[in-house]
Enzyme design. Structure first.
Site, PDB file in Angstrom:
ATOM      1  N   ARG A  17      12.802   4.148  12.702  1.00  0.00           N
ATOM      2  CA  ARG A  17      11.678   4.926  12.686  1.00  0.00           C
ATOM      3  C   ARG A  17      10.743   4.725  14.018  1.00  0.00           C
ATOM      4  O   ARG A  17      11.440   4.018  14.933  1.00  0.00           O
ATOM      5  CB  ARG A  17      10.800   4.728  11.583  1.00  0.00           C
ATOM      6  CG  ARG A  17      11.882   5.242  10.300  1.00  0.00           C
ATOM      7  CD  ARG A  17      11.260   5.192   8.919  1.00  0.00           C
ATOM      8  NE  ARG A  17       9.797   6.184   8.759  1.00  0.00           N
ATOM      9  CZ  ARG A  17       8.808   5.833   8.137  1.00  0.00           C
ATOM     10  NH1 ARG A  17       9.273   5.113   6.708  1.00  0.00           N
ATOM     11  NH2 ARG A  17       7.749   6.573   7.877  1.00  0.00           N
TER      12      ARG A  17
ATOM     13  N   HIS B 295      12.869  -2.282   2.263  1.00  0.00           N
ATOM     14  CA  HIS B 295      12.148  -0.949   2.474  1.00  0.00           C
ATOM     15  C   HIS B 295      12.951   0.019   2.111  1.00  0.00           C
ATOM     16  O   HIS B 295      14.267   0.136   2.516  1.00  0.00           O
ATOM     17  CB  HIS B 295      12.077  -0.987   4.136  1.00  0.00           C
ATOM     18  CG  HIS B 295      11.297  -2.076   4.609  1.00  0.00           C
ATOM     19  ND1 HIS B 295       9.986  -2.354   4.588  1.00  0.00           N
ATOM     20  CD2 HIS B 295      11.697  -3.207   5.217  1.00  0.00           C
ATOM     21  CE1 HIS B 295       9.623  -3.304   5.114  1.00  0.00           C
ATOM     22  NE2 HIS B 295      10.502  -4.084   5.402  1.00  0.00           N
TER      23      HIS B 295
ATOM     24  N   GLU C 204      13.157  -8.977   1.110  1.00  0.00           N
ATOM     25  CA  GLU C 204      12.330  -7.904   1.830  1.00  0.00           C
ATOM     26  C   GLU C 204      13.200  -6.622   1.557  1.00  0.00           C
ATOM     27  O   GLU C 204      14.250  -6.401   1.620  1.00  0.00           O
ATOM     28  CB  GLU C 204      12.120  -8.181   3.165  1.00  0.00           C
ATOM     29  CG  GLU C 204      11.418  -7.086   4.015  1.00  0.00           C
ATOM     30  CD  GLU C 204      11.344  -7.239   5.315  1.00  0.00           C
ATOM     31  OE1 GLU C 204      11.917  -8.406   5.960  1.00  0.00           O
ATOM     32  OE2 GLU C 204      10.753  -6.829   6.232  1.00  0.00           O
TER      33      GLU C 204
ATOM     34  N   ARG D 189       4.282  11.048  -1.966  1.00  0.00           N
ATOM     35  CA  ARG D 189       4.007  10.532  -0.661  1.00  0.00           C
ATOM     36  C   ARG D 189       5.301  11.030   0.329  1.00  0.00           C
ATOM     37  O   ARG D 189       6.447  10.573  -0.113  1.00  0.00           O
ATOM     38  CB  ARG D 189       4.079   9.163  -0.569  1.00  0.00           C
ATOM     39  CG  ARG D 189       3.909   8.609   0.677  1.00  0.00           C
ATOM     40  CD  ARG D 189       3.980   7.208   0.427  1.00  0.00           C
ATOM     41  NE  ARG D 189       3.749   6.463   1.926  1.00  0.00           N
ATOM     42  CZ  ARG D 189       4.138   5.198   2.309  1.00  0.00           C
ATOM     43  NH1 ARG D 189       4.653   4.291   1.281  1.00  0.00           N
ATOM     44  NH2 ARG D 189       3.830   4.674   3.428  1.00  0.00           N
TER      45      ARG D 189
ATOM     46  N   PRO E 244       0.758  -1.188  -0.122  1.00  0.00           N
ATOM     47  CA  PRO E 244      -0.054   0.099   0.022  1.00  0.00           C
ATOM     48  C   PRO E 244       0.883   1.330   0.048  1.00  0.00           C
ATOM     49  O   PRO E 244       1.892   1.253   0.734  1.00  0.00           O
ATOM     50  CB  PRO E 244      -0.746  -0.148   1.199  1.00  0.00           C
ATOM     51  CG  PRO E 244      -0.156  -1.183   2.223  1.00  0.00           C
ATOM     52  CD  PRO E 244       0.525  -1.984   0.930  1.00  0.00           C
ATOM     53  N   ASN E 245       0.320   2.228  -0.669  1.00  0.00           N
ATOM     54  CA  ASN E 245       1.003   3.627  -0.893  1.00  0.00           C
ATOM     55  C   ASN E 245       2.246   3.690  -1.736  1.00  0.00           C
ATOM     56  O   ASN E 245       2.753   4.680  -1.634  1.00  0.00           O
ATOM     57  CB  ASN E 245       1.021   4.245   0.529  1.00  0.00           C
ATOM     58  CG  ASN E 245      -0.207   4.280   1.399  1.00  0.00           C
ATOM     59  OD1 ASN E 245      -1.285   4.819   0.577  1.00  0.00           O
ATOM     60  ND2 ASN E 245      -0.430   3.756   2.560  1.00  0.00           N
TER      61      ASN E 245
ATOM     62  N   TYR F  66      10.609   9.057   1.242  1.00  0.00           N
ATOM     63  CA  TYR F  66      10.626   8.138   0.263  1.00  0.00           C
ATOM     64  C   TYR F  66      11.193   8.682  -1.058  1.00  0.00           C
ATOM     65  O   TYR F  66      11.371   7.893  -2.088  1.00  0.00           O
ATOM     66  CB  TYR F  66       9.387   7.515  -0.061  1.00  0.00           C
ATOM     67  CG  TYR F  66       8.655   6.930   1.283  1.00  0.00           C
ATOM     68  CD1 TYR F  66       9.336   5.721   1.755  1.00  0.00           C
ATOM     69  CD2 TYR F  66       7.526   7.389   1.986  1.00  0.00           C
ATOM     70  CE1 TYR F  66       8.725   5.181   3.174  1.00  0.00           C
ATOM     71  CE2 TYR F  66       7.214   6.920   3.087  1.00  0.00           C
ATOM     72  CZ  TYR F  66       7.710   5.826   3.526  1.00  0.00           C
ATOM     73  OH  TYR F  66       7.085   5.055   4.493  1.00  0.00           O
TER      74      TYR F  66
ATOM     75  N   ASN G 225       8.216  -5.270  -1.108  1.00  0.00           N
ATOM     76  CA  ASN G 225       7.990  -4.253  -0.143  1.00  0.00           C
ATOM     77  C   ASN G 225       6.675  -4.331   0.256  1.00  0.00           C
ATOM     78  O   ASN G 225       5.774  -3.551  -0.312  1.00  0.00           O
ATOM     79  CB  ASN G 225       8.300  -2.923  -0.676  1.00  0.00           C
ATOM     80  CG  ASN G 225       8.477  -1.855   0.474  1.00  0.00           C
ATOM     81  OD1 ASN G 225       7.852  -2.091   1.274  1.00  0.00           O
ATOM     82  ND2 ASN G 225       8.955  -0.398  -0.119  1.00  0.00           N
TER      83      ASN G 225
ATOM     84  N   ALA H 268       3.147  -1.000   4.795  1.00  0.00           N
ATOM     85  CA  ALA H 268       2.525  -1.081   6.069  1.00  0.00           C
ATOM     86  C   ALA H 268       2.231  -2.414   6.567  1.00  0.00           C
ATOM     87  O   ALA H 268       2.371  -2.736   7.789  1.00  0.00           O
ATOM     88  CB  ALA H 268       1.347   0.101   6.184  1.00  0.00           C
TER      89      ALA H 268
HETATM   90  C1  DQA Z   1       8.265   1.041   4.033  1.00  0.00           C
HETATM   91  C2  DQA Z   1       8.384   1.454   5.423  1.00  0.00           C
HETATM   92  C3  DQA Z   1       6.840   0.954   5.974  1.00  0.00           C
HETATM   93  O1  DQA Z   1       6.965   0.945   7.601  1.00  0.00           O
HETATM   94  C4  DQA Z   1       5.841   2.059   5.659  1.00  0.00           C
HETATM   95  O2  DQA Z   1       4.761   1.438   6.229  1.00  0.00           O
HETATM   96  C5  DQA Z   1       5.853   2.016   3.990  1.00  0.00           C
HETATM   97  C6  DQA Z   1       6.838   1.868   3.322  1.00  0.00           C
HETATM   98  C7  DQA Z   1       9.525   1.750   3.421  1.00  0.00           C
HETATM   99  O3  DQA Z   1       9.578   1.213   1.941  1.00  0.00           O
HETATM  100  O4  DQA Z   1      10.517   2.143   3.810  1.00  0.00           O
HETATM  101  O5  DQA Z   1       5.022   2.104   3.495  1.00  0.00           O
HETATM  102  O6  DQA Z   1       8.068  -0.258   3.634  1.00  0.00           O
END
Ligand code: DQA
Length: 148
Positions: A108, A101, A99, A19, A11-12, A24, A75, A78
């Site tokens: 964080r 991020h 994985e 964003r 998501p997102n 990011y 990735n 959330a």
């Molecule tokens: C994320 C880190 C997550 O905590 C966050 O909810 C994201 C992006 C990252 O790519 O840094 O949406 O996965």
């Protein structure tokens, strides 16, 4: 046959560039896909993409990869911190997974300190920005060459 890698974003991640650019970055989701596509060509691997804001669709997509895909870059965004269902889907298909991020989640909020996917991932890459996805592809290529 070329190695097939699937890049799954949660998501997102489709909102990259808009964003929270301080966290990011300014590059868009389309930019990310193009960057990965170019890299995959260079490395002689096939790549496809999936992004969803819905947990169940991500589970469906992981199941769909069974028997077709040699490596997953994910990735989970959330859902990293909440989704046992995505962890179980990855365990179900048994496809080597890295994985990623974009941000350094270890620096964080407390609620980001748990990752379910980490329990199955062969490697977790964080805090490398978009380059982390390319590093993940390298990891999968390396893993495949050692485990064939
Ligand atoms: C994320 C880190 C997550 O905590 C966050 O909810 C994201 C992006 C990252 O790519 O840094 O949406 O996965």
């Amino acid at each position: 046959m070329l190695m097939k890698i699937r890049v799954i974003n949660g998501p997102n991640i489709n909102m990259l560039g808009i964003r929270e650019p301080g966290i990011y970055g300014k590059e868009t989701y389309d930019y990310l896909l193009k960057m990965i596509e170019d890299y995959a060509k260079e490395k002689n691997v096939e790549v496809d993409f999936f992004q969803s804001n819905h947990e169940g669709f991500i589970v469906d997509n992981i199941q769909e990869a069974y028997g077709k895909i040699d490596g997953i870059v994910i990735n989970p965004a959330a859902y990293t911190h909440t989704s046992v269902a995505i962890l179980d889907a990855l365990k179900s298909v048994g496809i080597p997974t890295v994985e990623v991020h974009i941000s350094d989640v270890s620096q964080r909020e407390d609620f980001r300190q748990i990752s379910y996917v980490s329990k199955v991932a062969i490697k977790t890459i964080m805090g490398q920005g978009l380059k982390g996805y390319l590093m993940a592809i390298d990891e999968l290529i390396d893993y495949e060459s050692k485990n064939k």
